[in-house]
Structures are given as structure tokens and as C-alpha cells.
Write an enzyme that holds these catalytic residues in place. Structure first.
Site, mmCIF file in Angstrom:
data_model
loop_
_atom_site.group_PDB
_atom_site.id
_atom_site.type_symbol
_atom_site.label_atom_id
_atom_site.label_comp_id
_atom_site.label_asym_id
_atom_site.label_seq_id
_atom_site.Cartn_x
_atom_site.Cartn_y
_atom_site.Cartn_z
ATOM 1 N N GLU A 144 -12.692 7.329 -33.650
ATOM 2 C CA GLU A 144 -13.591 8.472 -33.868
ATOM 3 C C GLU A 144 -14.472 8.717 -32.642
ATOM 4 O O GLU A 144 -14.728 9.864 -32.262
ATOM 5 C CB GLU A 144 -14.464 8.264 -35.111
ATOM 6 C CG GLU A 144 -13.700 8.053 -36.417
ATOM 7 C CD GLU A 144 -12.617 9.076 -36.693
ATOM 8 O OE1 GLU A 144 -12.736 10.225 -36.227
ATOM 9 O OE2 GLU A 144 -11.636 8.715 -37.366
ATOM 10 N N HIS A 147 -12.880 10.841 -30.151
ATOM 11 C CA HIS A 147 -12.905 12.293 -30.447
ATOM 12 C C HIS A 147 -14.124 12.959 -29.810
ATOM 13 O O HIS A 147 -14.059 14.121 -29.416
ATOM 14 C CB HIS A 147 -12.949 12.544 -31.960
ATOM 15 C CG HIS A 147 -11.598 12.522 -32.622
ATOM 16 N ND1 HIS A 147 -10.581 13.375 -32.275
ATOM 17 C CD2 HIS A 147 -11.104 11.746 -33.618
ATOM 18 C CE1 HIS A 147 -9.523 13.136 -33.036
ATOM 19 N NE2 HIS A 147 -9.811 12.142 -33.859
#
Ligand code: ZN
Length: 177
Positions: A144, A147
Site C-alpha cells: 500500500e 501506491h
């Protein structure tokens, strides 16, 4: 009210941007964004989702590990919103494990990640949190976090042979573990 929002996919330039810091966590738009992300990741059988995946380029993601059809062996934890997260230290040990991404449908990759990380983030109530994460949850955090930097798991593969279809993954990997 939380809304289910469309997840943008590989090729959308927003996934390649560096996301912006959040300065006002109590802003209702940010709190609503957290609700939307939580609802969307649960509905999509994900174990994590980052704001840029719903076209909101902010430094915010949800880590929501739990067993589900896409990740039957995931550990159970309460879904947690992590705002302006940082990796402040990491192990030298790197382990490879299978990952997928709601923005890269149909593909799984065998991705190297740090086995253990020390992280810092602000929670949705504006409290600074520090935690040590290991193994699968550490993997979700690193995925994550990437990202927010415009990096996707397919960029981290050591070889194209570490990339397989979702169907092959379900048949060969999940059923053999
Ligand atoms: Zn992803």
C-alpha cells in the site's frame, strides 16, 4: 454514508503519481474518504486499499487483513486507516510472497518484501501510532505504501516468471497450502 467507489486500474496515470500529504485529518472529506475506502476494500475482498486506487491522490491507506476468497490464509485484524504513513526501519531479511492488487486484476506476483518493518502513521483520530509489523501484514503495508509513491507490485518482480494468472494462483498456490 460510505459509498462503494470504482477502483482505477493499471494504465490510469493517477496510479503513477506521488500522493499528497494530508494536513487536516478531521476534514469531513477525509473522514468520508476513509469510510468509502473501508467499504470498498471489504466489498472487493481486498486486504488493503490505498486512496490513489479510487483516484484520490492522498497519503492514506487501509490495512484490513482477514481471510477471504482472494486471500484464504490472511490473518484477521480490525481494518485500520493509516494516514501519512512512513517506514522508519526495516529488517535486512527479505521474503518473497504472493500478491495481487485490485488495480491489477487477474494477475498475481511473487514479490520480495522486508520481513519486518517499523512504521509510523497518524490514525483517523489524529493520534500518532508506531508499530512493528511482520510477515503478511508487513507485506500489505509495503504494497500500500508503494501506491503512495506511484509504484505497483509488478514493478517489484525479480523476473517475469514470478507473474501468474489469478486462475493459476487459485488452482496451484491456494490449493497447495
Ligand atoms: Zn495494490
Amino acid at each position: 454514508m460510505a459509498e462503494l467507489v470504482p477502483i482505477i486500474q493499471l494504465g490510469n496515470p493517477i496510479l503513477r503519481q506521488q500522493a499528497s500529504l494530508i494536513d487536516d485529518i478531521h476534514n469531513p472529506d477525509i473522514q468520508n474518504l476513509i469510510e468509502d475506502l473501508m467499504a470498498t476494500v471489504a466489498q472487493a475482498n481486498g486486504v488493503g486499499i490505498a486512496a490513489p486506487q479510487i483516484a484520490e491522490s492522498y497519503r492514506l491507506f487501509i490495512v484490513a487483513s482477514r481471510p477471504n476468497p482472494r486471500y484464504p490464509n490472511a490473518p484477521e485484524m480490525a481494518p485500520t486507516a493509516m494516514i501519512n504513513p512512513k517506514i522508519i526501519a526495516h529488517s535486512t531479511e527479505v521474503v518473497k510472497g504472493w500478491e495481487g492488487c485490485l488495480s491489477v486484476p487477474g494477475i498475481r506476483g511473487f514479490v520480495p518484501r522486508y520481513q519486518k518493518i517499523q512504521v509510523e502513521y497518524t490514525d483517523r483520530n489524529s493520534n500518532l501510532q508506531q508499530q512493528e509489523l511482520t510477515d503478511f501484514v508487513a507485506r500489505i503495508f509495503q504494497h500500500e505504501y508503494d501506491h503512495l509513491e506511484g509504484i505497483l507490485f509488478v514493478d517489484r518482480l525479480e523476473s517475469n516468471q514470478d507473474k501468474i494468472s489469478e486462475q493459476e494462483y487459485q488452482e496451484r498456490i491456494v490449493n497447495n497450502t
